[in-house]
Write a protein that holds these residues in place. Structure first.
Motif, PDB file in Angstrom:
ATOM      1  N   GLU A  93       0.826  -1.207   0.000  1.00 15.43           N
ATOM      2  CA  GLU A  93       0.000   0.000   0.000  1.00 15.43           C
ATOM      3  C   GLU A  93       0.860   1.256   0.000  1.00 15.43           C
ATOM      4  OE1 GLU A  93      -2.450  -0.454   3.424  1.00 15.43           O
ATOM      5  OE2 GLU A  93      -3.820  -1.890   2.467  1.00 15.43           O
ATOM      6  N   HIS A  94       1.994   1.211   0.666  1.00 17.62           N
ATOM      7  CA  HIS A  94       2.875   2.378   0.724  1.00 17.62           C
ATOM      8  C   HIS A  94       3.841   2.458  -0.449  1.00 17.62           C
ATOM      9  CE1 HIS A  94       1.470   2.402   4.922  1.00 17.62           C
ATOM     10  NE2 HIS A  94       1.822   3.673   4.932  1.00 17.62           N
ATOM     11  N   ALA A  95       4.107   1.332  -1.102  1.00 20.88           N
ATOM     12  CA  ALA A  95       5.054   1.306  -2.235  1.00 20.88           C
ATOM     13  C   ALA A  95       4.495   0.386  -3.312  1.00 20.88           C
ATOM     14  CB  ALA A  95       6.420   0.836  -1.764  1.00 20.88           C
ATOM     15  N   PRO A  96       3.459   0.831  -4.027  1.00 24.69           N
ATOM     16  CA  PRO A  96       2.773  -0.057  -4.981  1.00 24.69           C
ATOM     17  C   PRO A  96       3.644  -0.532  -6.140  1.00 24.69           C
ATOM     18  CG  PRO A  96       1.937   2.206  -5.116  1.00 24.69           C
ATOM     19  CD  PRO A  96       2.790   2.142  -3.901  1.00 24.69           C
ATOM     20  N   LYS A  97       4.734   0.161  -6.426  1.00 25.61           N
ATOM     21  CA  LYS A  97       5.603  -0.255  -7.529  1.00 25.61           C
ATOM     22  C   LYS A  97       6.682  -1.244  -7.092  1.00 25.61           C
ATOM     23  CE  LYS A  97       5.079   4.007 -10.250  1.00 25.61           C
ATOM     24  NZ  LYS A  97       5.799   5.143 -10.879  1.00 25.61           N
ATOM     25  N   LEU A  98       6.806  -1.479  -5.801  1.00 24.75           N
ATOM     26  CA  LEU A  98       7.871  -2.346  -5.296  1.00 24.75           C
ATOM     27  C   LEU A  98       7.618  -3.800  -5.674  1.00 24.75           C
ATOM     28  CD1 LEU A  98      10.398  -2.675  -3.460  1.00 24.75           C
ATOM     29  CD2 LEU A  98       8.798  -3.095  -1.570  1.00 24.75           C
ATOM     30  N   ARG A  99       8.647  -4.447  -6.161  1.00 23.88           N
ATOM     31  CA  ARG A  99       8.621  -5.890  -6.381  1.00 23.88           C
ATOM     32  C   ARG A  99       9.782  -6.510  -5.609  1.00 23.88           C
ATOM     33  NH1 ARG A  99       4.455  -4.696  -7.214  1.00 23.88           N
ATOM     34  NH2 ARG A  99       3.076  -5.029  -8.997  1.00 23.88           N
ATOM     35  N   LEU A 100       9.557  -7.718  -5.106  1.00 24.57           N
ATOM     36  CA  LEU A 100      10.549  -8.417  -4.308  1.00 24.57           C
ATOM     37  C   LEU A 100      10.934  -9.715  -4.996  1.00 24.57           C
ATOM     38  CD1 LEU A 100       8.775  -7.968  -0.862  1.00 24.57           C
ATOM     39  CD2 LEU A 100      10.741  -6.655  -1.680  1.00 24.57           C
ATOM     40  N   ASP A 101      12.099 -10.237  -4.633  1.00 20.01           N
ATOM     41  CA  ASP A 101      12.536 -11.531  -5.139  1.00 20.01           C
ATOM     42  C   ASP A 101      12.367 -12.634  -4.106  1.00 20.01           C
ATOM     43  OD1 ASP A 101      13.833 -10.921  -7.901  1.00 20.01           O
ATOM     44  OD2 ASP A 101      14.606  -9.365  -6.569  1.00 20.01           O
ATOM     45  N   VAL A 102      12.602 -12.292  -2.838  1.00 17.85           N
ATOM     46  CA  VAL A 102      12.522 -13.281  -1.764  1.00 17.85           C
ATOM     47  C   VAL A 102      11.893 -12.629  -0.543  1.00 17.85           C
ATOM     48  CG1 VAL A 102      13.799 -14.842  -0.247  1.00 17.85           C
ATOM     49  CG2 VAL A 102      14.602 -14.460  -2.588  1.00 17.85           C
ATOM     50  N   VAL A 103      10.995 -13.344   0.107  1.00 17.26           N
ATOM     51  CA  VAL A 103      10.475 -12.965   1.420  1.00 17.26           C
ATOM     52  C   VAL A 103      10.886 -14.055   2.400  1.00 17.26           C
ATOM     53  CG1 VAL A 103       8.422 -12.627   2.842  1.00 17.26           C
ATOM     54  CG2 VAL A 103       8.520 -11.637   0.539  1.00 17.26           C
ATOM     55  N   ILE A 104      11.636 -13.665   3.446  1.00 23.69           N
ATOM     56  CA  ILE A 104      12.040 -14.606   4.489  1.00 23.69           C
ATOM     57  C   ILE A 104      11.097 -14.444   5.667  1.00 23.69           C
ATOM     58  CG2 ILE A 104      13.858 -15.311   6.084  1.00 23.69           C
ATOM     59  CD1 ILE A 104      15.905 -14.073   4.233  1.00 23.69           C
ATOM     60  N   ALA A 105      10.484 -15.538   6.089  1.00 19.85           N
ATOM     61  CA  ALA A 105       9.591 -15.505   7.246  1.00 19.85           C
ATOM     62  C   ALA A 105       9.941 -16.643   8.189  1.00 19.85           C
ATOM     63  CB  ALA A 105       8.132 -15.619   6.809  1.00 19.85           C
ATOM     64  N   ASP A 106       9.954 -16.338   9.477  1.00 19.71           N
ATOM     65  CA  ASP A 106      10.152 -17.405  10.453  1.00 19.71           C
ATOM     66  C   ASP A 106       8.940 -18.325  10.443  1.00 19.71           C
ATOM     67  OD1 ASP A 106      11.795 -18.399  12.828  1.00 19.71           O
ATOM     68  OD2 ASP A 106       9.788 -18.196  13.686  1.00 19.71           O
ATOM     69  N   ARG A 107       9.205 -19.602  10.588  1.00 18.88           N
ATOM     70  CA  ARG A 107       8.107 -20.582  10.507  1.00 18.88           C
ATOM     71  C   ARG A 107       7.004 -20.301  11.522  1.00 18.88           C
ATOM     72  NH1 ARG A 107      10.191 -24.699   7.267  1.00 18.88           N
ATOM     73  NH2 ARG A 107      12.476 -24.822   7.292  1.00 18.88           N
ATOM     74  N   SER A 108       7.375 -19.852  12.706  1.00 17.67           N
ATOM     75  CA  SER A 108       6.372 -19.635  13.748  1.00 17.67           C
ATOM     76  C   SER A 108       5.430 -18.496  13.392  1.00 17.67           C
ATOM     77  CB  SER A 108       7.051 -19.353  15.086  1.00 17.67           C
ATOM     78  OG  SER A 108       7.827 -18.171  15.015  1.00 17.67           O
ATOM     79  N   PHE A 109       5.940 -17.447  12.741  1.00 16.71           N
ATOM     80  CA  PHE A 109       5.099 -16.310  12.354  1.00 16.71           C
ATOM     81  C   PHE A 109       4.236 -16.664  11.147  1.00 16.71           C
ATOM     82  CE2 PHE A 109       5.037 -11.563  11.026  1.00 16.71           C
ATOM     83  CZ  PHE A 109       3.850 -11.368  11.718  1.00 16.71           C
ATOM     84  N   ALA A 110       4.783 -17.485  10.249  1.00 15.10           N
ATOM     85  CA  ALA A 110       4.056 -17.855   9.037  1.00 15.10           C
ATOM     86  C   ALA A 110       3.010 -18.932   9.287  1.00 15.10           C
ATOM     87  CB  ALA A 110       5.042 -18.342   7.973  1.00 15.10           C
ATOM     88  N   ARG A 111       3.142 -19.639  10.398  1.00 17.94           N
ATOM     89  CA  ARG A 111       2.233 -20.744  10.688  1.00 17.94           C
ATOM     90  C   ARG A 111       0.783 -20.254  10.747  1.00 17.94           C
ATOM     91  NH1 ARG A 111       4.302 -22.362  15.454  1.00 17.94           N
ATOM     92  NH2 ARG A 111       5.928 -23.527  14.364  1.00 17.94           N
ATOM     93  N   ASP A 112      -0.110 -21.024  10.166  1.00 25.44           N
ATOM     94  CA  ASP A 112      -1.545 -20.726  10.184  1.00 25.44           C
ATOM     95  C   ASP A 112      -1.892 -19.428   9.462  1.00 25.44           C
ATOM     96  OD1 ASP A 112      -1.947 -23.040  11.739  1.00 25.44           O
ATOM     97  OD2 ASP A 112      -1.575 -21.910  13.588  1.00 25.44           O
ATOM     98  N   ASP A 113      -1.042 -18.992   8.531  1.00 21.75           N
ATOM     99  CA  ASP A 113      -1.347 -17.814   7.707  1.00 21.75           C
ATOM    100  C   ASP A 113      -1.474 -18.281   6.261  1.00 21.75           C
ATOM    101  OD1 ASP A 113      -1.529 -15.449   6.325  1.00 21.75           O
ATOM    102  OD2 ASP A 113       0.000 -14.411   7.500  1.00 21.75           O
TER     103      ASP A 113
END
Length: 320
Positions: free
Chosen positions: A257-277
């Motif tokens: 929402e703040h940077a609509p033109k931004l594209r990423l190559d990799v998103v690193i997430a800890d398993r515990s935060f990503a769980r159930d999402d």
């Protein structure tokens, strides 16, 4: 990248952020490359930094100091210098609460005619820092936030909270942030560093006051969007005080929402935060990114990254 590594050339990495989040990524990244630049937010207006900013009309030095401390080596000299930089004077007197590193940086800026980059480079040489620290803008900035729930009598009313210190501790829900001035000059050295990088690393850190602000400096944001470097977003290990229980996917939504033109190559997430999402991978793909789940949280259960685990994740992704 594999060819570069095989020839002995470590990747040039630029890390963005402020405070403890940036310190975590720098502590990890200096273990895998000697070509490291930190680009640091300059909107802090609380504590020692706020006092020096007001008194000397300078950039707030606190987040810059923390980045320099994180780039100190693991030997005895490096650890000693890091402790010296971070040491705060006790008491309620005129020096009470000031960090030695803040005074050193501010003093060098005064001595060098206000050139922030020259002063930071001098401190880095003094410390034998394992990288370079640059401000994201040449002028001190103020963060303003649109929030809801500030007034209990009008819970749906949108209000404005001003100042990094106030935004960081508001009990209201932050919906959006902006910078004042709205079109600040980017640090020329920071823009060049982005253009010369192989990898950019955004996050971790306070989402609204450390991660998103870099994308609100127009020239720096264009450099991040247009660069040929690959872009990594490092998620926090859990929602912080600013995002108040928001899911990992919601963090990506706020970034977009703040940077609509931004594209990423990799998103690193800890398993515990990503769980159930169930939406996280979908949101990552919408930004062009591969989602990498890794155990990067500290083993003691605290809401922070383990530098060695994070370094391992970065090394795997960058092929170092």
């Amino acid at each position: 990248m594999a060819e570069e590594v095989s020839l002995g050339r470590l990747p040039a990495v630029v890390a963005f952020g402020g405070g403890h989040g940036l310190a975590s990524s720098l502590t990890a990244l200096r273990r895998i490359t000697d070509r490291l630049t930190a680009i640091v937010t300059v909107a802090d207006d609380g504590g020692s930094s706020g006092r020096l900013r007001d008194e000397l009309d300078c950039l707030p030095p606190g987040d810059l100091r923390m980045a320099l401390a994180a780039l100190c080596g693991d030997d005895e000299s490096g650890r000693t210098w890091a402790e010296v930089l971070q040491y705060r004077f006790p008491g309620d007197g005129s020096l009470g609460g000031h960090a030695i590193g803040n005074l050193l940086i501010a003093g060098l800026w005064q001595r060098l005619g206000g050139d922030p980059v020259a002063g930071l480079d001098m401190v880095a040489r003094l410390l034998d820092a394992k990288g370079r620290v640059l401000p994201m803008s040449a002028v001190p900035l103020q963060i303003e936030a649109d929030v809801v729930g500030l007034d209990a009598a009008a819970p749906d009313e949108v209000s404005t909270v001003r100042g990094q210190a106030q935004v960081a501790k508001t009990m209201a829900e932050v919906r959006a942030v902006r910078l004042n001035p709205a079109d600040p000059p980017a640090s020329a050295q920071a823009v060049r560093a982005v253009g010369d990088a192989d990898w950019l690393v955004l996050g971790p850190g306070s989402w609204f006051t450390s991660v998103i602000p870099h994308l609100l400096v127009p020239e720096l944001a264009r450099a991040i969007v247009d660069t040929g470097a690959r872009r990594i977003l490092t998620m926090n290990v859990q929602s912080d005080a600013e995002t108040k229980g928001a899911s990992a996917a919601r963090h990506l939504e706020l970034l977009a929402e703040h940077a609509p033109k931004l594209r990423l190559d990799v998103v690193i997430a800890d398993r515990s935060f990503a769980r159930d999402d169930p939406h996280l991978e979908t949101y990552a793909r919408s930004l062009g990114a591969e989602l990498v789940l890794a155990d990067v949280a500290h083993r003691d259960g605290s809401p922070r990254h383990d530098p060695l685990r994070l370094a391992s994740a970065y090394a795997d992704i960058m092929g170092v």
